[in-house]
Design a protein around this motif. Structure first.
Motif, PDB file in Angstrom:
ATOM      1  N   ASN A 186       0.768  -1.234   0.000  1.00 55.14           N
ATOM      2  CA  ASN A 186       0.000   0.000   0.000  1.00 55.14           C
ATOM      3  C   ASN A 186       0.807   1.298   0.000  1.00 55.14           C
ATOM      4  OD1 ASN A 186      -2.515  -1.513   0.440  1.00 55.14           O
ATOM      5  ND2 ASN A 186      -1.644  -1.954   2.444  1.00 55.14           N
ATOM      6  N   ASP A 187       2.071   1.264   0.479  1.00 50.73           N
ATOM      7  CA  ASP A 187       2.689   2.538   0.850  1.00 50.73           C
ATOM      8  C   ASP A 187       4.210   2.404   0.897  1.00 50.73           C
ATOM      9  OD1 ASP A 187       2.653   5.161   1.659  1.00 50.73           O
ATOM     10  OD2 ASP A 187       2.447   4.691   3.768  1.00 50.73           O
ATOM     11  N   SER A 207       1.646   7.172  -4.821  1.00 58.91           N
ATOM     12  CA  SER A 207       0.990   5.866  -4.707  1.00 58.91           C
ATOM     13  C   SER A 207       1.469   4.880  -5.772  1.00 58.91           C
ATOM     14  CB  SER A 207      -0.532   6.033  -4.798  1.00 58.91           C
ATOM     15  OG  SER A 207      -0.888   6.595  -6.051  1.00 58.91           O
ATOM     16  N   ASP A 208       2.066   5.394  -6.847  1.00 56.50           N
ATOM     17  CA  ASP A 208       2.537   4.493  -7.908  1.00 56.50           C
ATOM     18  C   ASP A 208       3.977   4.056  -7.719  1.00 56.50           C
ATOM     19  OD1 ASP A 208       3.522   7.028  -8.316  1.00 56.50           O
ATOM     20  OD2 ASP A 208       3.323   6.985 -10.499  1.00 56.50           O
ATOM     21  N   VAL A 209       4.614   4.457  -6.611  1.00 58.80           N
ATOM     22  CA  VAL A 209       5.984   4.021  -6.333  1.00 58.80           C
ATOM     23  C   VAL A 209       5.989   2.529  -6.009  1.00 58.80           C
ATOM     24  CG1 VAL A 209       7.941   4.249  -4.747  1.00 58.80           C
ATOM     25  CG2 VAL A 209       6.732   6.290  -5.532  1.00 58.80           C
ATOM     26  N   VAL A 210       6.910   1.781  -6.597  1.00 59.34           N
ATOM     27  CA  VAL A 210       7.027   0.343  -6.332  1.00 59.34           C
ATOM     28  C   VAL A 210       8.374   0.060  -5.679  1.00 59.34           C
ATOM     29  CG1 VAL A 210       5.481  -0.287  -8.216  1.00 59.34           C
ATOM     30  CG2 VAL A 210       7.934  -0.101  -8.646  1.00 59.34           C
ATOM     31  N   ILE A 211       8.527  -1.128  -5.111  1.00 62.96           N
ATOM     32  CA  ILE A 211       9.711  -1.423  -4.301  1.00 62.96           C
ATOM     33  C   ILE A 211      11.004  -1.308  -5.095  1.00 62.96           C
ATOM     34  CG2 ILE A 211       8.499  -2.915  -2.663  1.00 62.96           C
ATOM     35  CD1 ILE A 211       9.628  -5.313  -4.163  1.00 62.96           C
ATOM     36  N   GLY A 212      10.963  -1.538  -6.404  1.00 63.63           N
ATOM     37  CA  GLY A 212      12.177  -1.502  -7.206  1.00 63.63           C
ATOM     38  C   GLY A 212      12.574  -0.126  -7.687  1.00 63.63           C
ATOM     39  N   ASP A 220      16.952   0.939  -3.646  1.00 62.28           N
ATOM     40  CA  ASP A 220      15.539   1.153  -3.965  1.00 62.28           C
ATOM     41  C   ASP A 220      14.683   1.278  -2.701  1.00 62.28           C
ATOM     42  OD1 ASP A 220      14.896  -1.445  -3.028  1.00 62.28           O
ATOM     43  OD2 ASP A 220      15.212  -2.323  -5.003  1.00 62.28           O
ATOM     44  N   HIS A 221      13.418   1.604  -2.896  1.00 52.44           N
ATOM     45  CA  HIS A 221      12.522   1.856  -1.768  1.00 52.44           C
ATOM     46  C   HIS A 221      12.364   0.621  -0.887  1.00 52.44           C
ATOM     47  CE1 HIS A 221      10.949   5.890  -2.796  1.00 52.44           C
ATOM     48  NE2 HIS A 221      11.240   5.531  -4.032  1.00 52.44           N
ATOM     49  N   GLY A 222      12.243  -0.554  -1.503  1.00 54.06           N
ATOM     50  CA  GLY A 222      12.068  -1.768  -0.711  1.00 54.06           C
ATOM     51  C   GLY A 222      13.266  -2.064   0.158  1.00 54.06           C
ATOM     52  N   ARG A 223      14.463  -2.010  -0.426  1.00 53.00           N
ATOM     53  CA  ARG A 223      15.682  -2.325   0.321  1.00 53.00           C
ATOM     54  C   ARG A 223      15.963  -1.302   1.416  1.00 53.00           C
ATOM     55  NH1 ARG A 223      20.538  -4.052  -3.197  1.00 53.00           N
ATOM     56  NH2 ARG A 223      19.203  -5.873  -3.197  1.00 53.00           N
TER      57      ARG A 223
END
Length: 652
Positions: A47-48, A212-217, A238-241
């Motif tokens: 979600n975020d 909202s369209d940001v993805v983990i990569g 990246d955002h996920g890491r």
């Protein structure tokens, strides 16, 4: 009644014994935060995921609490939010759009954090350029980033002027983030750059829905490797890491808004930015930011700012241990220190002297797909970079230590063509699962460098179809603890034996008088059996005296000379210690007494390339040299000894 009490005592004793044998409580202390982090990550991945939203969460929770302290000034969460809004509007006015890159060539400051936040909130990508580089390395970094803008601190202008034609050929527009009033008037019309002039722009915010369209990569930053072995490579963070890393640090260290963290590490590196700043956005912990590391101001800042957490990397702790003893060394509120690269020869010295009992040591890389962690408060596990009990291995199975040929650096395969895993206590290369099936094991590689990225990967490592990443680091594991041995390229062979430069340096580091040292292998003419060990040693200040009449030593101060009596005593002690503590093949055959500090990267890693090239060549080395003699001690090495060596008559 007696039998019941006896049974309880026996049960408790068995539990204590079992815990000591299996270290179950230690395993659990890592597993619980790990589970929480995985659940948290899954929630935000759905979600975020934007890392900026973690900062925004703190702005909502505690807008008027202190978020950042720098050189006596404080910024609240709201202060940083409004400033970064203004700067984000400035970036947009220059045409910066989502996924565009902006090169940041800056020193540690609140403006660095504000610029990063501004880019994050408009979904652009910061390329953190090492502020210590210049010339071809700087041009290489800027070319790799392939950005449109370069924003910089005015203090770094000389490095840009040195390569201005090449930078302009790359198509960069240059803007200084330094306020106009802090720049000498005579350069206000400088043709190379313009001023950012962002502080008067609108402070209106940016809706959360816009991210909202940001993805983990999606990238949050390009962070360059240290460049100890050549040109730096740009790792994609990246955002996920970044969310995962900052969450793990905050969770395992139990960091809260009541803590205060001291960060003197360079923000262009992942440790300083992603961990040092990122954990604050997760936990709400204020960060006391220093412009740079200084042994003189470190503990003063920690005491004055009521710091409870300190962050370290590389040799920082060694510098602090080597500083003069102060009666106030233990007068602080630090409950824990976290970081990576604390070597075993400094670990307990630091704890004993400064009274910091709990250490959270981690092993990771900007481009890595996994990490190791070791949280310890005593001797059990001191010096280890990680602990992996049964629970941790269940949640994090993709780390293996495999056999490697140290001469060729090729992985050794078994009869089926798969990697051969090392036995406990056996040193090999750490490889980590890179299957891209989970957010934790994704391999992103280096930006704009596909060949270098692919070179890090191994297919069919243990079964057909799997994929692992080579770290290039040698480790071994014992009793659940994992220990760093060396970089694969630094370990060398001598007399048919493998020599770990890190282990030799750690051993020599216990000799009183050494401020710092680095070990490397050098080629010996006529010797076909590997490379001989050589140690470059920096002696403590008390070994140097003001004596213009003494033998000249090439140092920064021509009036500064080695104390010959003290040097002789040191060489005797070094000889005895090396003979007693090191296997004969691991004893460095040459000692170089450095007249100045060792060259290091911004993250306190020793640069060995030039030292290796110079070796013991008397036309290049004008510092004091010693060599290991058959009598089992070091003797001066000069022209006569060099002649014996080149003639093949030396017994090494």
């Amino acid at each position: 009644m007696v039998s019941t009490a006896t049974s309880i005592v026996a049960l408790l004793s068995a539990g204590i014994w079992l815990d000591g044998w299996s270290r179950f409580s230690r395993d659990l202390s890592f597993a619980i935060p790990g589970i929480k982090t995985k659940l948290f990550e899954r929630l935000i991945v759905k979600n975020d995921v934007s890392l900026y939203n973690r900062f925004e969460d703190q702005c909502i929770l505690r807008p008027h609490a202190i978020a950042l302290v720098f050189e006596g000034h404080s910024w609240t969460w709201r202060d940083l939010e409004l400033a970064s809004n203004r700067m984000a509007h400035w970036y947009q006015s220059k045409g910066i759009a989502p996924k565009d890159r902006v090169a940041m060539f800056m020193l540690n400051s609140p403006q660095f954090v504000i610029s990063w936040l501004a880019l994050l909130k408009i979904k652009a990508v910061a390329a953190f350029i090492n502020n210590q580089i210049s010339g071809p390395v700087l041009i290489h970094s800027l070319k790799t980033a392939n950005a449109r803008l370069l924003v910089f601190d005015y203090e770094l202008l000389s490095a840009l002027e040195e390569s201005k034609d090449a930078i302009q050929d790359l198509g960069y527009s240059l803007f200084t983030i330094t306020p106009r009033e802090h720049v000498p008037e005579l350069v206000h019309g400088h043709h190379l750059f313009e001023f950012m002039n962002w502080s008067e722009l609108s402070a209106d915010g940016f809706a959360r829905e816009s991210r909202s369209d940001v993805v983990i990569g999606d990238a949050v930053a390009l962070i360059y490797t240290s460049g100890t072995t050549g040109f730096p490579k740009a790792a994609v963070m990246d955002h996920g890491r970044c969310t995962l890393a900052s969450s793990i640090w905050a969770g395992i260290c139990k960091i809260t808004e009541k803590d205060r963290s001291y960060n003197c590490l360079p923000l262009y590196h992942s440790a300083g930015a992603v961990v040092g700043i990122g954990q604050s956005w997760i936990s709400g912990c204020p960060v006391v930011l220093a412009r740079k590391f200084s042994t003189t101001t470190f503990w003063r800042d920690v005491r004055e700012q009521q710091v409870t957490l300190i962050q370290y990397i590389g040799e920082l702790c060694r510098y602090l241990v080597n500083a003069p003893v102060d009666p106030l060394d233990k007068h602080h509120k630090v409950r824990l220190m976290f970081g990576n690269g604390l070597r075993p020869d400094v670990w307990t010295k630091f704890q004993t002297r400064f009274g910091v009992n709990t250490i959270f040591e981690a092993y990771t890389m900007s481009e890595a797909t996994s990490a190791l962690f070791n949280l310890t408060s005593g001797e059990d596990g001191a010096g280890a970079v990680g602990f992996r009990g049964p629970l941790i291995r269940t949640f994090q199975p993709g780390l293996r230590i495999v056999k490697i040929d140290l001469d060729t650096e090729e992985l050794i395969k078994d009869k089926n063509g798969f990697c051969a895993e090392c036995a406990p206590g056996e040193t090999g290369e750490l490889i980590t699962l890179a299957d891209n099936k989970t957010s934790q094991t994704r391999f992103i590689g280096y930006y704009n460098q596909p060949k270098l990225s692919n070179a890090k990967l191994i297919q069919n490592a243990f079964v057909q179809g799997d994929q692992y990443m080579r770290t290039g680091d040698l480790l071994y594991q014992k009793d659940g603890f994992w220990y760093f041995a060396d970089r694969a390229g630094d370990t060398f062979r001598w007399k048919g034996e493998n020599v770990s430069t890190a282990e030799v340096a750690d051993t020599l580091g216990h000799v009183e008088g050494i401020a710092s040292c680095t070990v490397y292998g050098v080629k010996i003419p006529g010797q076909q059996d590997g490379r001989a060990g050589m140690a470059a040693i920096v002696l403590k200040d008390e070994y140097w005296v003001q004596d213009p009449s003494g033998p000249r030593q090439e140092a920064d101060d021509p009036m500064l000379q080695l104390n010959e009596k003290a040097l002789e005593d040191f060489i005797d002690r070094l000889s005895a210690y090396a003979s007693k503590r090191l296997p004969s093949y691991a004893i460095p055959r040459f000692i170089r007494i450095r007249a100045q500090d060792l060259d290091i990267t911004g993250t306190f890693k020793n640069k060995k390339i030039e030292l290796k090239k110079e070796g013991f060549d008397l036309t290049k080395v004008h510092e004091r040299l010693f060599w290991w003699t058959p009598q089992g001690r070091y003797r001066p090495f000069g022209a006569k000894e060099n002649e014996i060596l080149l003639a093949g008559r030396a017994r090494l």
